[in-house]
Structures are given as structure tokens and as C-alpha cells.
Design a protein around this motif. Structure first.
Motif, PDB file in Angstrom:
ATOM      1  N   ASP A   1      -1.046  -7.908  -9.534  1.00 45.01           N
ATOM      2  CA  ASP A   1      -2.073  -6.932  -9.900  1.00 45.01           C
ATOM      3  C   ASP A   1      -1.562  -5.565  -9.464  1.00 45.01           C
ATOM      4  O   ASP A   1      -1.481  -5.270  -8.279  1.00 45.01           O
ATOM      5  N   LEU A   2      -1.178  -4.744 -10.446  1.00 42.08           N
ATOM      6  CA  LEU A   2      -0.582  -3.441 -10.120  1.00 42.08           C
ATOM      7  C   LEU A   2      -1.652  -2.351 -10.177  1.00 42.08           C
ATOM      8  O   LEU A   2      -1.460  -1.284 -10.728  1.00 42.08           O
ATOM      9  N   ARG A   3      -2.796  -2.643  -9.600  1.00 39.94           N
ATOM     10  CA  ARG A   3      -3.992  -1.821  -9.758  1.00 39.94           C
ATOM     11  C   ARG A   3      -3.831  -0.362  -9.358  1.00 39.94           C
ATOM     12  O   ARG A   3      -4.418   0.513  -9.963  1.00 39.94           O
ATOM     13  N   GLY A   4      -3.062  -0.089  -8.335  1.00 39.27           N
ATOM     14  CA  GLY A   4      -3.070   1.272  -7.795  1.00 39.27           C
ATOM     15  C   GLY A   4      -1.899   2.133  -8.220  1.00 39.27           C
ATOM     16  O   GLY A   4      -1.795   3.291  -7.817  1.00 39.27           O
TER      17      GLY A   4
ATOM     18  N   ARG B   1       0.825  -1.210   0.000  1.00 37.89           N
ATOM     19  CA  ARG B   1       0.000   0.000   0.000  1.00 37.89           C
ATOM     20  C   ARG B   1       0.857   1.257   0.000  1.00 37.89           C
ATOM     21  O   ARG B   1       1.986   1.248   0.469  1.00 37.89           O
ATOM     22  N   CYS B   2       0.265   2.354  -0.476  1.00 39.83           N
ATOM     23  CA  CYS B   2       0.900   3.669  -0.434  1.00 39.83           C
ATOM     24  C   CYS B   2       1.052   4.057   1.037  1.00 39.83           C
ATOM     25  O   CYS B   2       0.100   3.950   1.810  1.00 39.83           O
ATOM     26  N   ARG B   3       2.260   4.498   1.439  1.00 40.64           N
ATOM     27  CA  ARG B   3       2.458   4.878   2.832  1.00 40.64           C
ATOM     28  C   ARG B   3       1.743   6.187   3.168  1.00 40.64           C
ATOM     29  O   ARG B   3       1.433   6.465   4.315  1.00 40.64           O
ATOM     30  N   SER B   4       1.449   7.008   2.148  1.00 43.01           N
ATOM     31  CA  SER B   4       0.789   8.291   2.407  1.00 43.01           C
ATOM     32  C   SER B   4      -0.725   8.147   2.544  1.00 43.01           C
ATOM     33  O   SER B   4      -1.310   8.663   3.479  1.00 43.01           O
ATOM     34  N   CYS B   5      -1.383   7.459   1.614  1.00 36.85           N
ATOM     35  CA  CYS B   5      -2.855   7.433   1.631  1.00 36.85           C
ATOM     36  C   CYS B   5      -3.424   6.032   1.808  1.00 36.85           C
ATOM     37  O   CYS B   5      -4.648   5.865   1.851  1.00 36.85           O
ATOM     38  N   GLU B   6      -2.571   5.033   1.893  1.00 36.04           N
ATOM     39  CA  GLU B   6      -2.989   3.645   2.151  1.00 36.04           C
ATOM     40  C   GLU B   6      -3.715   2.960   1.003  1.00 36.04           C
ATOM     41  O   GLU B   6      -4.230   1.854   1.157  1.00 36.04           O
ATOM     42  N   THR B   7      -3.766   3.593  -0.145  1.00 29.25           N
ATOM     43  CA  THR B   7      -4.362   2.928  -1.314  1.00 29.25           C
ATOM     44  C   THR B   7      -3.572   1.659  -1.648  1.00 29.25           C
ATOM     45  O   THR B   7      -2.341   1.650  -1.555  1.00 29.25           O
ATOM     46  N   VAL B   8      -4.286   0.613  -2.029  1.00 25.43           N
ATOM     47  CA  VAL B   8      -3.615  -0.624  -2.455  1.00 25.43           C
ATOM     48  C   VAL B   8      -2.947  -0.372  -3.805  1.00 25.43           C
ATOM     49  O   VAL B   8      -3.610  -0.025  -4.778  1.00 25.43           O
ATOM     50  N   LEU B   9      -1.626  -0.501  -3.841  1.00 20.32           N
ATOM     51  CA  LEU B   9      -0.903  -0.268  -5.090  1.00 20.32           C
ATOM     52  C   LEU B   9      -0.662  -1.569  -5.850  1.00 20.32           C
ATOM     53  O   LEU B   9      -0.815  -1.622  -7.060  1.00 20.32           O
ATOM     54  N   MET B  10      -0.256  -2.612  -5.105  1.00 23.53           N
ATOM     55  CA  MET B  10       0.079  -3.874  -5.766  1.00 23.53           C
ATOM     56  C   MET B  10      -0.409  -5.044  -4.913  1.00 23.53           C
ATOM     57  O   MET B  10      -0.339  -4.991  -3.686  1.00 23.53           O
ATOM     58  N   VAL B  11      -0.899  -6.079  -5.593  1.00 22.24           N
ATOM     59  CA  VAL B  11      -1.271  -7.327  -4.906  1.00 22.24           C
ATOM     60  C   VAL B  11      -0.589  -8.480  -5.639  1.00 22.24           C
ATOM     61  O   VAL B  11      -0.597  -8.526  -6.875  1.00 22.24           O
TER      62      VAL B  11
END
Lengths: 84, 249
Positions: free
Chosen positions: A73-76, A52-62
Motif C-alpha cells: 500500500d503506497l498510500r503516502g 515512514r517519511c523521515r521528515s514528517c513521519e507520514t506513513v508512505l508505504m505499508v
């Protein structure tokens, strides 16, 4: 569960990208924050490995691994710049 | 060299266990002889893979404890009572056994003498492992870069590499300090309690000296140390962090 960081998945990232990636820079598609992969927040025991992004916690990669095959999955990620 | 130009795959190999060294009651160093070792940089990891008889595999990442200049590859593993991998590595493994690993891995949390300093190392618990590799590398290369280590442990009995760290501190340019968070022996002259602003003001160089900072420990330790240093005016770009937790190592 305690979160780790991208250092802990250096081997997994190497499997997926075929190169050392902890010093690659990723840009969050949600908040635009830019950070090296080593600094991402990583939950290695979620169903699969979640970065996850350390700033906003969005899932970046799974990443989900089964035997030798890794699904990524590089969704974010808006984009990333590999190590030059 | 032609070989280095090829895209590198991380391949698994079986390393022979040469020796096991008890470091504390909960930690053990595993001295290894991998058949092919390209060399590593201080701070890098290896992935270790255990395979059960039924084919189930568990993988963990461990920091390398040895310096690139050392004769053997050494890992130091803390035994977590509810762990899946560490009770085997720091309990059942015997000299002569083989351990499946791949590496070296990672390029971020790495220090080499040519990166300069001054070098500020902050360790929480077994977070000392990669920082010990850096201090050993510094000593092995004859570097004169000033280095300071603050090492936070629960008690004196939990301090890993205590004798070695104290002898490294015989170097005028190396300053090693301990803080004990839970239990201090009688007459303890070191620090007490968890890392905080007061402690960091005491140990860190002023921001103008631009120390190169490496912080390794449990997540909460790393977050506090890194954010306090940034508040004190240190350049976030010169602070490198590595977090571990019971789920990881």
C-alpha cells in the motif's frame, strides 16, 4: 521499538518492485520531502512493515506478506523515481 | 551478457556452512559456500530465511562481512538473547549445515574503490560488519585511498575483528580508532564514551576535504553521528547511513 531504515527492507522492496529500490527516490505526499528509500524510517515488526517519511513521519508505504504474496500500500507517496 | 539483461529475480538458495568462527563471546562469523554467487559489492546484504518444522518462516537481513574479492561469503551474526533467528545462527548452526539465503541485496550503503574518498567509516557495535567488508575490499584492490575508522563498542571484549582491524591499520593510509563506552581496560589509550561532537571533530577530516562517510550502528548512534557531521559542515549528500536494531539483525 527501535526504528530501522530502508536498507533493512531491500529484499522486500525488490520483491514488490522487481528491482533494487534502496537508491530510488520517493517524494512524501504530505510534506513534499524527497529521500532515497534507504533513508526512510522503517518499522519492520508493526502489523506488517511500515515505511515512514523521515521528515514528517507520514506513513508512505505499508507491506504485508503472507506466504509468497506481498500486499503493498503506497498510500503516502506522491511519486517515486526508480533507479535509472 | 544476455543473462545480465534479463530482469533479475531474487531467488533463494541453500548455502553450505563451511566454517564457523567465534569473533567475540556474542558474535560468530559464518563462512558460506552458496552454489550460485553473482558477486557482491562491499556493504550489501543477504536475506536469511529459517523454516521451522511446522512451516513457520522467519527472515532477517544480514550485512555481508567478506570483501567481494574473498574466497567465501561470510556473515557475522550477533546473538541476541531474546532473538528469534540469531540464537540459531550464532549457536546451533554447525559446519556442513545448509542455510537458506538470497542476495546480494541493496545498492545504497555500498562502497567501491572507484567511488574514491577519503573514506570515513563510523561503526557502532555490530555495525562494523559492512564497514569491515569495505576495508577488506580497499585492501584487496590495492587502493591507496585514505581511510579512517572509528569503532564504538561497549568494552574491548566486544570489539569484533580486533586483530584484523589492527593489522589493516598497518597501512599508512588507514587509521583505526576505538572508543569504549562502558568499560575500559587499565591503561586504555583509546577514546572513552559515546560518539559526540568532540570525538567527531577529532576523527573526521575537515568538511573541505569532502570525505565520503558511511555510518552503521544502532539507530541512536547513527542519528547522533550523522547530525553532528552535518552541523560541522559536511555535505549530507556524502553521508550514507544504515541503522539496525534488536528487531532487525
Amino acid at each position: 521499538m527501535d526504528a530501522l531504515d530502508g536498507n533493512a527492507i531491500a529484499g522486500l522492496l525488490f520483491d514488490v518492485f522487481g528491482a533494487e529500490m534502496t537508491t530510488a527516490t520517493g517524494v512524501c505526499g504530505s510534506c513534499g520531502a524527497s529521500a532515497v528509500f534507504a533513508e526512510l524510517t522503517v518499522y519492520p515488526r508493526a502489523p506488517g512493515t511500515v515505511a515512514r517519511c523521515r521528515s514528517c513521519e507520514t506513513v508512505l508505504m505499508v507491506f504485508v506478506a503472507r506466504s509468497e504474496i506481498v500486499c503493498a500500500d503506497l498510500r503516502g507517496l506522491a511519486r517515486f523515481e526508480p533507479v535509472s | 551478457m544476455a543473462r545480465a539483461a534479463l530482469p533479475r529475480r531474487l531467488s533463494w538458495q541453500l548455502a553450505r556452512v563451511v566454517e564457523l568462527v567465534d569473533e567475540t563471546s556474542r558474535t560468530q562469523s559464518i563462512v558460506l559456500e552458496p552454489p550460485e554467487w553473482p558477486g557482491h559489492r562491499a556493504g550489501q546484504h543477504v536475506d536469511v530465511r529459517l523454516t521451522a518444522e511446522d512451516g513457520y518462516q522467519a527472515e532477517r537481513s544480514y550485512s555481508i562481512a567478506s570483501a567481494p574479492e574473498d574466497d567465501h561469503l561470510v556473515l557475522t551474526v550477533e546473538r541476541l538473547d531474546d532473538g528469534e533467528v540469531s540464537p540459531y545462527l550464532a549457536g546451533e548452526l554447525r559446519p556442513g549445515d545448509e542455510l537458506e539465503l538470497r542476495g546480494p541485496i541493496g545498492g545504497y550503503f555500498v562502497w567501491e574503490a572507484q567511488l574514491g574518498g577519503p573514506l570515513l567509516l563510523l561503526a557502532g557495535g555490530s555495525g562494523i560488519v559492512p564497514l569491515r567488508a569495505m576495508l577488506r575490499h580497499r585492501a584487496a584492490t590495492g587502493s591507496t585511498i585514505a581511510a579512517r575508522l572509528l569503532y564504538s563498542s561497549k568494552s574491548l571484549a566486544d570489539v569484533i575483528y580486533r586483530n584484523e582491524l589492527e593489522s589493516l591499520a598497518a597501512d599508512d593510509e588507514v587509521d583505526v580508532r576505538f572508543t569504549l563506552t562502558r568499560e575500559q581496560p587499565e591503561g586504555w589509550r583509546g577514546y572513552r564514551g559515546r560518539i559526540d561532537e568532540e570525538l567527531l571533530r577529532d576523527i573526521a577530516w575537515p568538511p573541505e576535504e569532502r570525505p565520503l562517510v558511511y555510518i552503521c550502528g544502532p539507530t541512536a548512534f547513527v542519528e547522533v553521528a550523522a547530525s553532528v557531521l552535518v552541523q560541522l559542515g559536511h555535505d549530507a549528500g556524502r553521508i550514507k547511513t544504515e541503522r539496525f536494531g534488536p528487531t532487525g539483525r
